[in-house]
Each structure stands twice: as C-alpha cells, then as structure tokens.
Design a protein around this motif. Structure first.
Motif, PDB file in Angstrom:
ATOM      1  N   TYR A  80       0.847  -1.189   0.000  1.00 12.17           N
ATOM      2  CA  TYR A  80       0.000   0.000   0.000  1.00 12.17           C
ATOM      3  C   TYR A  80       0.886   1.245   0.000  1.00 12.17           C
ATOM      4  N   TRP A  81       0.390   2.296  -0.631  1.00 14.12           N
ATOM      5  CA  TRP A  81       1.074   3.581  -0.644  1.00 14.12           C
ATOM      6  C   TRP A  81       0.379   4.498   0.361  1.00 14.12           C
ATOM      7  N   HIS A  82       1.080   4.810   1.458  1.00 19.36           N
ATOM      8  CA  HIS A  82       0.532   5.663   2.506  1.00 19.36           C
ATOM      9  C   HIS A  82       1.119   7.062   2.382  1.00 19.36           C
ATOM     10  N   HIS A  83       0.274   8.074   2.515  1.00 18.87           N
ATOM     11  CA  HIS A  83       0.757   9.450   2.476  1.00 18.87           C
ATOM     12  C   HIS A  83      -0.236  10.343   3.206  1.00 18.87           C
ATOM     13  N   TRP A  84       0.227  11.539   3.568  1.00 14.70           N
ATOM     14  CA  TRP A  84      -0.641  12.487   4.257  1.00 14.70           C
ATOM     15  C   TRP A  84      -1.712  13.015   3.305  1.00 14.70           C
ATOM     16  N   LYS A  85      -2.885  13.319   3.855  1.00 15.91           N
ATOM     17  CA  LYS A  85      -3.975  13.852   3.023  1.00 15.91           C
ATOM     18  C   LYS A  85      -3.583  15.190   2.405  1.00 15.91           C
ATOM     19  N   ARG A  86      -2.907  16.023   3.185  1.00 12.96           N
ATOM     20  CA  ARG A  86      -2.452  17.316   2.682  1.00 12.96           C
ATOM     21  C   ARG A  86      -0.966  17.201   2.357  1.00 12.96           C
ATOM     22  N   GLN A  87      -0.642  17.321   1.103  1.00 11.77           N
ATOM     23  CA  GLN A  87       0.738  17.179   0.694  1.00 11.77           C
ATOM     24  C   GLN A  87       1.030  18.117  -0.468  1.00 11.77           C
ATOM     25  N   SER A  88       2.306  18.247  -0.792  1.00 10.84           N
ATOM     26  CA  SER A  88       2.713  19.174  -1.846  1.00 10.84           C
ATOM     27  C   SER A  88       2.240  18.680  -3.212  1.00 10.84           C
ATOM     28  N   LYS A  89       2.213  19.603  -4.160  1.00  8.66           N
ATOM     29  CA  LYS A  89       1.828  19.264  -5.526  1.00  8.66           C
ATOM     30  C   LYS A  89       2.759  18.196  -6.096  1.00  8.66           C
ATOM     31  N   GLN A  90       4.053  18.311  -5.786  1.00  8.89           N
ATOM     32  CA  GLN A  90       5.032  17.358  -6.312  1.00  8.89           C
ATOM     33  C   GLN A  90       4.782  15.948  -5.777  1.00  8.89           C
ATOM     34  N   LEU A  91       4.419  15.857  -4.502  1.00 10.56           N
ATOM     35  CA  LEU A  91       4.131  14.531  -3.948  1.00 10.56           C
ATOM     36  C   LEU A  91       2.822  13.987  -4.502  1.00 10.56           C
ATOM     37  N   ASP A  92       1.883  14.849  -4.814  1.00  7.96           N
ATOM     38  CA  ASP A  92       0.649  14.415  -5.492  1.00  7.96           C
ATOM     39  C   ASP A  92       0.987  13.765  -6.839  1.00  7.96           C
ATOM     40  N   ILE A  93       1.865  14.425  -7.592  1.00  6.22           N
ATOM     41  CA  ILE A  93       2.254  13.904  -8.908  1.00  6.22           C
ATOM     42  C   ILE A  93       3.009  12.588  -8.756  1.00  6.22           C
ATOM     43  N   LEU A  94       3.917  12.536  -7.784  1.00  2.00           N
ATOM     44  CA  LEU A  94       4.685  11.314  -7.546  1.00  2.00           C
ATOM     45  C   LEU A  94       3.774  10.177  -7.095  1.00  2.00           C
ATOM     46  N   GLU A 140       0.608   9.709  -7.918  1.00  2.00           N
ATOM     47  CA  GLU A 140      -0.106   9.217  -9.094  1.00  2.00           C
ATOM     48  C   GLU A 140       0.802   8.330  -9.947  1.00  2.00           C
ATOM     49  N   THR A 141       2.058   8.727 -10.104  1.00  2.00           N
ATOM     50  CA  THR A 141       3.021   7.933 -10.886  1.00  2.00           C
ATOM     51  C   THR A 141       3.225   6.557 -10.271  1.00  2.00           C
ATOM     52  N   ILE A 142       3.431   6.517  -8.964  1.00  2.00           N
ATOM     53  CA  ILE A 142       3.704   5.255  -8.272  1.00  2.00           C
ATOM     54  C   ILE A 142       2.494   4.329  -8.312  1.00  2.00           C
ATOM     55  N   VAL A 143       1.313   4.874  -8.062  1.00  2.00           N
ATOM     56  CA  VAL A 143       0.099   4.043  -8.046  1.00  2.00           C
ATOM     57  C   VAL A 143      -0.160   3.440  -9.426  1.00  2.00           C
ATOM     58  N   GLN A 144      -0.033   4.242 -10.473  1.00  2.00           N
ATOM     59  CA  GLN A 144      -0.294   3.747 -11.821  1.00  2.00           C
ATOM     60  C   GLN A 144       0.759   2.719 -12.256  1.00  2.00           C
ATOM     61  N   ALA A 145       2.017   2.955 -11.930  1.00  2.00           N
ATOM     62  CA  ALA A 145       3.081   2.017 -12.299  1.00  2.00           C
ATOM     63  C   ALA A 145       2.905   0.681 -11.581  1.00  2.00           C
ATOM     64  N   ALA A 146       2.564   0.739 -10.302  1.00  2.00           N
ATOM     65  CA  ALA A 146       2.399  -0.486  -9.522  1.00  2.00           C
ATOM     66  C   ALA A 146       1.282  -1.347 -10.070  1.00  2.00           C
TER      67      ALA A 146
END
Length: 296
Positions: free
Chosen positions: A269-283, A285-291
């Motif tokens: 699972y990919w865990h992250h904070w609900k409020r995060q930077s734009k760059q982490l949002d993009i990263l 999405e990249t990780i979830v789609q690749a996985a």
C-alpha cells in the motif's frame, strides 16, 4: 509555547546521537547545546535525553521527537506549496520509505521520468515492508510503501498490488541438498538465506509447513537485495525471493522453485498524508499507476 532554538538543539542531539555532533551541526559548542536542552527539559518538566555515548531518548523524548519531525515535514510541505520549492534549491526534496525489494526492482525505473520532470530529489529510507509504516507515523518520511493496510489518522492509503515471493534454490543446490526430496530432515541440514532479522517470511513458512523453528537449521543473514539473490545463485542457501526480481533466472532454469506451497503474495500500500505538496501528489499518481501495471 516551545522555544525554537531549544527544540532545534534537542532535534540535533536526537538525530546526530551526541551533544558534540549536534554542536558541530548547529555551529555552537556542545555545552551550549546542553544548556538549551536542559532549559527545554525544565520547561516541560521531563527528562528528554539520557546522556551517554550515544545519547538515548526517554519515552518523553521520543514523543517530542515524533512531534518535531511531523512539524518539520508540515513546514516543508507548506513552503513547497507556497513557494514552489525550498528557498535554497530549485529541487523539491521528498522523504520516502520503501521496502528493499520494491526499491531494487520496480520503484526507481517507474518514477525516474517524474523525478526529472518535476525536479524532485529523494531522501529514501529502507526497511521491511511491515515496518516502513512506522517511519511515516513517527514523522520521518512524507510517504511510504507498506504492507500495512490500516490507515493512520490524517493519511490516505492506496493499494498498489501484490509482490509475489517464492522459495527458490539454484539447480545445483537443490540437486545436492534435496536429492531425497524437500522434507523435514533435509530442511534441517540445508543452509537457508534470510534477508535480515526482520524478515519473517522464510522462518514462518518453514514453521508452518514443517514445524521447524529457526534454531533448528543453519542460515545466512544477507541484508542486500542484490547480494541476497546472488547468494542463492552461488549455492550458499535457499530462500524466499521476489518473483519480479528473479524471473529470468527461473525461466533459464538457473533457479528452481523447491516449495510451491510456500508461494506468498504480499499486498503493498502507498501511505501518504492527506495534505501534501503538488510534487508529492504527482509522484503519488506515478507510483500508483506504475504499480498497477507491474505488480500482481
């Protein structure tokens, strides 16, 4: 209200391990660091650090450290959100935690284009997939790959897929140690290869299938993903390896699966904070789609 200089001194000691190292980091004397920490302890009415070599945090110190790390990450996210980056660099720094097998196989190739395009640099922390969640919980990273399904307060968890592990050996190893078959007696004699003391897959599988505790068979600890696979390839032992990493060796016959019943699919699972930077949002999405494309 917490004093920023006192907290800075405490954080430096907690992360550097000593007052001397903290002094070098902050460009002040160790005695000045000690005075600031003492003042913070007096204000809180708690001993935070047990002085020694290395210095050790008390339970209260651990609680404060977790709070200050969370605060630091939140400030980094705020600066990146408002300014687009930290003031002293054109790159965005993101702290991630990953299990070693994901890092060694699919993770970096998947995110490489995004890192280039978004000018992201990573601070990676490596731990067993069942322990990376703690690094997020204690504020040491912005996001993590974890086998933990439960979501922390203030966070989101997105399923990535499953990483499949198989009990493997080199063809020569299997022919020598398991010439009479894989059974309780042969497993007591054949050396095993285990990643580290946190890696319980191998030991739990042998205990479940054959009632063999770790004390009953010889084993190597090899805490490097590449060296782990190499050790199996060299015939040093047999072990649980990720299928995604050894597919070519299985296809060529260099590796053989010696216990089909030991196959194990570990959900990630990919865990992250609900409020995060734009760059982490993009990263994210990249990780979830690749996985979704690469994992089971």
């Amino acid at each position: 209200m917490l004093d920023s200089k006192q907290c800075e001194a405490f954080l430096a000691v907690a992360e550097a391990g000593s007052f001397d190292a903290a002094g070098e980091q902050l460009y002040i004397t160790p005695s000045a660091v000690s005075l600031r920490v003492q003042a913070l302890e007096k204000y809180l009415g708690q001993i935070l650090i047990i002085r020694g070599r290395p210095s050790v945090l008390t339970k209260a110190g651990q609680t404060l450290l977790q709070h200050l790390r969370h605060t630091r990450l939140m400030e980094q996210n705020l600066l990146q959100g408002l300014m687009g980056k930290t003031s002293d660099s054109e790159f965005y720094k993101i702290a991630l935690a990953s299990n070693a097998d994901s890092l060694a196989t699919w993770l970096l190739p998947s995110i490489q284009p995004t890192l280039f395009k978004e000018k992201i640099v990573l601070e990676l922390k490596i731990d067993d997939q069942s322990h990376t969640h703690t690094l997020l919980e204690t504020g040491q990273v912005n996001a993590c790959i974890s086998a933990e399904e439960q979501v922390m307060s203030g966070c989101l968890a997105q399923p990535l897929g499953k990483m499949r592990y198989k009990m493997l050996a080199s063809a020569d190893f299997a022919a020598y140690w398991f010439r009479q078959g894989v059974n309780r007696e042969s497993l007591r004699k054949a050396p095993a290869v285990i990643f580290n003391h946190k890696d319980l897959m191998h030991s739990e599988m042998l205990l479940k299938c054959f009632g063999l505790p770790m004390q009953s068979y010889p084993y190597h600890f090899i805490p490097s993903t590449d060296a782990f696979v190499k050790a199996i390839q060299l015939g040093l032992g047999f072990g649980m390896a990720p299928e995604i990493q050894v597919q070519s060796l299985l296809s060529s016959g260099a590796f053989v699966e010696i216990m089909p019943e030991a196959q194990l699919d570990i959900p990630l699972y990919w865990h992250h904070w609900k409020r995060q930077s734009k760059q982490l949002d993009i990263l994210t999405e990249t990780i979830v789609q690749a996985a979704k494309k690469l994992l089971i």
